[in-house]
Design a protein around this motif. Structure first.
Motif, PDB file in Angstrom:
ATOM      1  N   THR A 650       0.801  -1.222   0.000  1.00 31.92           N
ATOM      2  CA  THR A 650       0.000   0.000   0.000  1.00 31.92           C
ATOM      3  C   THR A 650       0.835   1.273   0.000  1.00 31.92           C
ATOM      4  OG1 THR A 650      -0.073   0.080   2.420  1.00 31.92           O
ATOM      5  CG2 THR A 650      -1.781  -1.217   1.292  1.00 31.92           C
ATOM      6  N   GLY A 651       2.130   1.125   0.190  1.00 35.19           N
ATOM      7  CA  GLY A 651       2.976   2.287   0.391  1.00 35.19           C
ATOM      8  C   GLY A 651       3.146   2.629   1.851  1.00 35.19           C
ATOM      9  N   ASP A 652       2.315   2.046   2.705  1.00 32.21           N
ATOM     10  CA  ASP A 652       2.430   2.234   4.146  1.00 32.21           C
ATOM     11  C   ASP A 652       3.275   1.094   4.696  1.00 32.21           C
ATOM     12  OD1 ASP A 652       2.179   2.446   6.878  1.00 32.21           O
ATOM     13  OD2 ASP A 652       0.004   2.709   6.877  1.00 32.21           O
ATOM     14  N   TYR A 656       3.311  -3.535   4.946  1.00 31.55           N
ATOM     15  CA  TYR A 656       4.436  -4.300   4.417  1.00 31.55           C
ATOM     16  C   TYR A 656       5.588  -3.327   4.188  1.00 31.55           C
ATOM     17  CZ  TYR A 656       7.539  -7.315   1.901  1.00 31.55           C
ATOM     18  OH  TYR A 656       8.651  -8.036   1.559  1.00 31.55           O
ATOM     19  N   PRO A 657       6.787  -3.649   4.650  1.00 25.84           N
ATOM     20  CA  PRO A 657       7.226  -4.900   5.269  1.00 25.84           C
ATOM     21  C   PRO A 657       7.046  -4.956   6.779  1.00 25.84           C
ATOM     22  CG  PRO A 657       9.106  -3.476   4.925  1.00 25.84           C
ATOM     23  CD  PRO A 657       7.917  -2.741   4.367  1.00 25.84           C
ATOM     24  N   VAL A 664       0.978  -5.044   9.885  1.00 21.72           N
ATOM     25  CA  VAL A 664      -0.470  -5.028  10.053  1.00 21.72           C
ATOM     26  C   VAL A 664      -1.140  -5.585   8.799  1.00 21.72           C
ATOM     27  CG1 VAL A 664      -2.484  -3.592  10.506  1.00 21.72           C
ATOM     28  CG2 VAL A 664      -0.278  -3.029  11.572  1.00 21.72           C
ATOM     29  N   TYR A 665      -1.924  -6.630   8.959  1.00 21.60           N
ATOM     30  CA  TYR A 665      -2.654  -7.236   7.842  1.00 21.60           C
ATOM     31  C   TYR A 665      -3.927  -6.425   7.587  1.00 21.60           C
ATOM     32  CZ  TYR A 665       0.303 -11.476   8.056  1.00 21.60           C
ATOM     33  OH  TYR A 665       1.352 -12.368   8.020  1.00 21.60           O
ATOM     34  N   ALA A 666      -3.717  -5.170   7.178  1.00 21.20           N
ATOM     35  CA  ALA A 666      -4.841  -4.241   7.038  1.00 21.20           C
ATOM     36  C   ALA A 666      -5.786  -4.624   5.904  1.00 21.20           C
ATOM     37  CB  ALA A 666      -4.299  -2.823   6.812  1.00 21.20           C
ATOM     38  N   GLU A 667      -5.303  -5.413   4.952  1.00 22.84           N
ATOM     39  CA  GLU A 667      -6.165  -5.820   3.836  1.00 22.84           C
ATOM     40  C   GLU A 667      -7.197  -6.854   4.255  1.00 22.84           C
ATOM     41  OE1 GLU A 667      -2.870  -8.817   3.957  1.00 22.84           O
ATOM     42  OE2 GLU A 667      -3.050  -6.652   4.234  1.00 22.84           O
ATOM     43  N   GLY A 668      -7.026  -7.434   5.436  1.00 23.56           N
ATOM     44  CA  GLY A 668      -8.002  -8.401   5.921  1.00 23.56           C
ATOM     45  C   GLY A 668      -8.155  -9.581   4.986  1.00 23.56           C
ATOM     46  N   LEU A 669      -9.388  -9.811   4.536  1.00 25.92           N
ATOM     47  CA  LEU A 669      -9.693 -10.956   3.679  1.00 25.92           C
ATOM     48  C   LEU A 669      -9.274 -10.741   2.229  1.00 25.92           C
ATOM     49  CD1 LEU A 669     -13.346 -11.666   4.931  1.00 25.92           C
ATOM     50  CD2 LEU A 669     -11.220 -12.673   5.788  1.00 25.92           C
TER      51      LEU A 669
END
Length: 828
Positions: A650-652, A656-657, A664-669
């Motif tokens: 995401t650029g954040d 990642y990384p 943080v697995y902000a993308e969820g599903l």
């Protein structure tokens, strides 16, 4: 018998079972006749004990991503049987595999070791693999439990995610391994889960795994992946590896005596170790024979078949399969053409019986070399090219190369990884080694010498110190992140002259971050020149077809290091573009452990994704190129057009990384095709994609019912091969909810069928789903819930190629509660 043994064991003896004796074996209790057993890596072969490089030879099978691309549980089960046979040749009772972490970012250094971005496909292949291995009395070890989806700061990073994402995406392969395959062993991961080490995560190992899922096997740590005495034992970790113990032994005995760890907890863990010994037959036959190499013809044939079955035909303008009789001159170019890239790096690597390069495979297929022109043209290695030939090593007591030689050894290339000492008298923190070889220069000009080491090392050329691997030593990106970044120095060499190369290595006097690794690797190479690429282009211009074998190798796709991007390294893209510009009949064979960007795609005639297909690599590639085998693979992972199309990128840096020790697995599903469905970003190649050398027609699907009942729904589709050659087709079934209280992916894979169909014949794909396949996990309700209402069954050839849909209705809500409490929130 087990309970009787437990009652007769002292506390000290019970505790002794809960840590390894050494790097690969468990502890025996001779007084009671409790034997030791050996464990062995890994997913694509049984290496046995000793070093990660060299050692007794073993059969090298395709990497897991190639198995994922096969979509073939039956063939994977057959491979599991063969791997169990291989483990027995190494006197091992436990195979440390399969690896079932999810393809989250596309950059994971161990992407090649894992099957897929999809939990359903991963689960199906994991169950088949485990069934095959354990049918032969060898324990499988599913790993890494859980959310170990990157190699960046892997020994300290915390994977932070919500419980719904964990249960729906990352846990299903482990749940299937427990409930469907009855896996005997599970390996915890290095990382933390929401701030707590997985190796001592009570919710994960006890509340979820044992109490909710009913798991009765052992949980072992990844190597050096446990950190405490009390927390790990009470959390649910049975076996600390490797040995000898660091945090158990006398420390654990004292913790029990002082009431900090319940004696019953230790006894229960010891019982699970004894149960493992019983399950693998160690009480009946405790024989520990010498390791041996067994190069079996049936394993060779299976590896070759698996390799072709996992190769994915990504593009074909009609050039493939190549007609052997119509080719007078073939250019076989690229850095992977003559180099057999058969596997990835890290703990998955083994000393293969042999390795067939694509060049050799093509020459074999054409019964000779007179029609084949080969040039390397450019490089793709991350580290300098190793020196191959006679490499001699002398070992000394002490760290100053003085005194008599304790042990001598030889190797075939300039890389050494000492897990156990080659002589029992050597102290792993107080020894030195002198490595000698010779290098004959093929070119005149400046050569690059490189040296990387875990420990300290100096490289000499003709007794002149050239590379200093000690002064300013700092942890870098090699040897699982515990070696320094490669130090490179240039030196002019003369073509035809032979140079004496010597490396003096000495061990560190202390362990680094509690991990004992002793390793060194050195090499030398002549850099890629404009002239080398120009010569390859000129040769390609005059040939009937140009086959470019490009990609990466095991120094890029490796444990301990993530990829920097999804581009082909070195000057490979330039080579492809220039060759395609002069020869319209250009075929690209890709060898990578995951997706790559392809800015050159429109300029070439065909692309085959070959992955790392094991020791028969070249023969399997040639089989597909010339049509002796069908390219049977379909992508197990979405290939995005560009890296930033991936949901984790995401650029954040938090997603990642990672940042400040947390990712943080902000993308969820929204992993893989789920993200592309929701985001609308068109992939380069969708999940499940792959072309064939023949044509198929599908019938309309037939459903046993359009109302979901307690017995589930069965669907059949007739598939006819309308071409003139046998082929393989993949039928996928997705479930698409029409509405939902909680946000859900657009569609999710719930069943698939891989069909092998002779020319002119028809086969039937039989698919089935249950109520659970309609459900999502509701963290508040503490249940899996399938809501009443309308669903759609999506019949597809890949995630974007939808062939038919069927309506499905669920009359009443269905719930299946879970017993574990909520996943603990993130601990900073």
């Amino acid at each position: 018998m087990i309970d009787d043994l437990l009652d007769r064991m002292t506390l000290e003896e019970q505790v002794s079972l809960l840590a390894g004796a050494d790097f690969w074996t468990t502890v025996a209790v001779e007084r009671l006749g409790i034997p030791e057993i050996k464990v062995t890596d890994g997913p694509n072969g049984a290496r046995g004990g000793g070093s990660l490089v060299g050692g007794v030879r073993s059969a090298c099978f395709p990497a897991a991503i190639g198995l994922g691309a096969s979509w073939n549980p039956d063939l994977v089960r057959e491979m599991g049987v063969a791997l169990a046979e291989e483990a027995k040749t190494k006197s091992a009772r436990v195979l440390l595999a399969p690896t079932v972490n999810i393809h989250r970012s596309g950059l994971n250094g161990r992407n090649f070791e894992c099957y897929s971005e999809d939990p359903m496909l991963t689960s199906a292949l994991a169950v088949a693999y485990i069934d095959g291995v354990q049918s032969q009395g060898i324990a499988a070890t599913i790993k890494h439990f859980v959310a170990n989806d990157s190699e960046v700061e892997r020994q300290t990073m915390s994977s932070d995610l919500d419980e719904r994402t964990l249960r729906e995406i990352y846990l299903p392969p482990f749940e299937a391994a427990v409930k469907k395959a009855g896996v005997f062993a599970i390996m915890s991961s290095y990382n933390r889960l929401n701030g707590i080490w997985t190796s001592e995560h009570h919710w994960l190992l006890t509340k979820l795994l044992r109490e909710e899922w009913g798991y009765d096997g052992i949980v072992m740590s990844d190597w050096f992946g446990s950190h405490t005495t009390e927390a790990s034992v009470t959390g649910g970790l049975d076996l600390e590896m490797p040995g000898p113990t660091r945090d158990r032994g006398e420390k654990l005995v004292a913790a029990v005596r002082e009431g900090r760890v319940p004696a019953e907890t230790v006894k229960a863990a010891a019982r699970r170790i004894l149960l493992l010994l019983e399950r693998v037959g160690a009480f009946v036959d405790a024989t520990m024979e010498d390791e041996k190499a067994a190069d079996r013809p049936e394993h060779r044939a299976l590896i070759r078949k698996l390799g072709a079955d996992g190769m994915v035909l990504l593009k074909n303008d009609g050039i493939l399969p190549l007609d052997k009789s119509a080719l007078d001159r073939i250019a076989v170019l690229g850095p992977n053409a003559a180099e057999p890239r058969v596997m990835g790096g890290g703990s998955a690597q083994i000393n293969a019986h042999y390795k067939v390069s694509p060049l050799e495979g093509i020459q074999n297929a054409l019964s000779g070399t007179n029609r084949v022109v080969h040039l390397k043209a450019c490089r793709n290695n991350r580290l300098t090219q190793m020196i191959r030939g006679d490499v001699e090593v002398e070992f000394f007591h002490g760290r100053d190369w003085s005194g008599p030689v304790v042990q001598r050894a030889s190797a075939e290339e300039s890389q050494f990884f000492w897990l156990d000492m080659p002589d029992a008298s050597l102290d792993p923190r107080n020894f030195s080694a002198r490595i000698s070889t010779r290098l004959r220069a093929e070119e005149t000009g400046s050569h690059v010498f490189g040296l990387t080491n875990a420990g300290f090392a100096m490289l000499y050329v003709d007794d002149e110190l050239l590379v200093d691997g000690e002064t300013g030593w700092a942890k870098g990106d090699n040897f699982f992140g515990l070696g320094n970044t490669e130090v490179r120095v240039e030196k002019p060499l003369e073509a035809g002259r032979t140079y004496d190369i010597r490396v003096d290595y000495r061990a560190m006097s202390e362990s680094y971050e509690g991990i004992e690794i002793r390793a060194v690797r050195f090499g030398a190479e002549f850099p890629t020149t404009d002239a080398a690429i120009a010569e390859a282009v000129e040769q390609a211009r005059t040939c009937d077809v140009a086959i470019l074998v490009v990609g990466r190798e095991g120094e890029w796709d490796t444990e301990g290091l993530d990829l920097p991007d999804m581009r082909l390294p070195g000057r490979q893209e330039e080579l492809i573009e220039k060759v395609a510009a002069v020869n319209p009949r250009t075929v690209v064979v890709l060898q990578t452990g995951g997706p790559v960007e392809m800015p050159w795609l429109d300029k070439v005639s065909a692309v085959i994704q070959a992955w790392y297909p094991g020791q028969e690599a070249g023969n399997a590639i040639a089989d597909v190129l010339f049509g002796d085998a069908e390219p049977g693979g379909r992508l197990p992972q979405t290939f995005p057009q560009r890296l930033t199309d991936n949901a984790a990128i995401t650029g954040d840096p938090k997603t990642y990384p990672g940042q400040d020790g947390h990712v943080v697995y902000a993308e969820g599903l929204a992993v893989g095709y789920r993200h592309h469905d929701a985001d609308g970003a068109k992939p380069l190649f969708p999940f499940g994609y792959g072309l064939s050398y023949t044509r198929f027609e599908w019938s309309a699907p037939r459903a046993s019912s359009l109302d979901m009942g307690k017995d589930g729904v069965a669907i059949e589709i007739d598939v006819t091969n309308t071409g003139d050659r046998a082929g393989a087709e993949l039928v996928q079934l997705y479930v698409k909810p029409k509405s939902s209280r909680l946000p859900r992916p657009v569609k999710e894979l719930k069943a698939f069928a891989k069909l092998a169909i002779p020319a002119g014949e028809t086969s039937t794909a039989r698919l089935s789903i249950t109520i659970r396949d309609l459900a999502y996990f509701d963290p508040q309700a503490r249940a899996w819930i399938a809501e009443p209402g309308d669903y759609e069954l999506v019949i597809a050839a890949n995630a974007e190629d939808i062939r038919a849909t069927l309506p499905l209705r669920l009359a009443e809500e269905w719930r299946e509660g879970v017993s574990a409490p909520p996943l603990p929130a993130v601990v900073s």
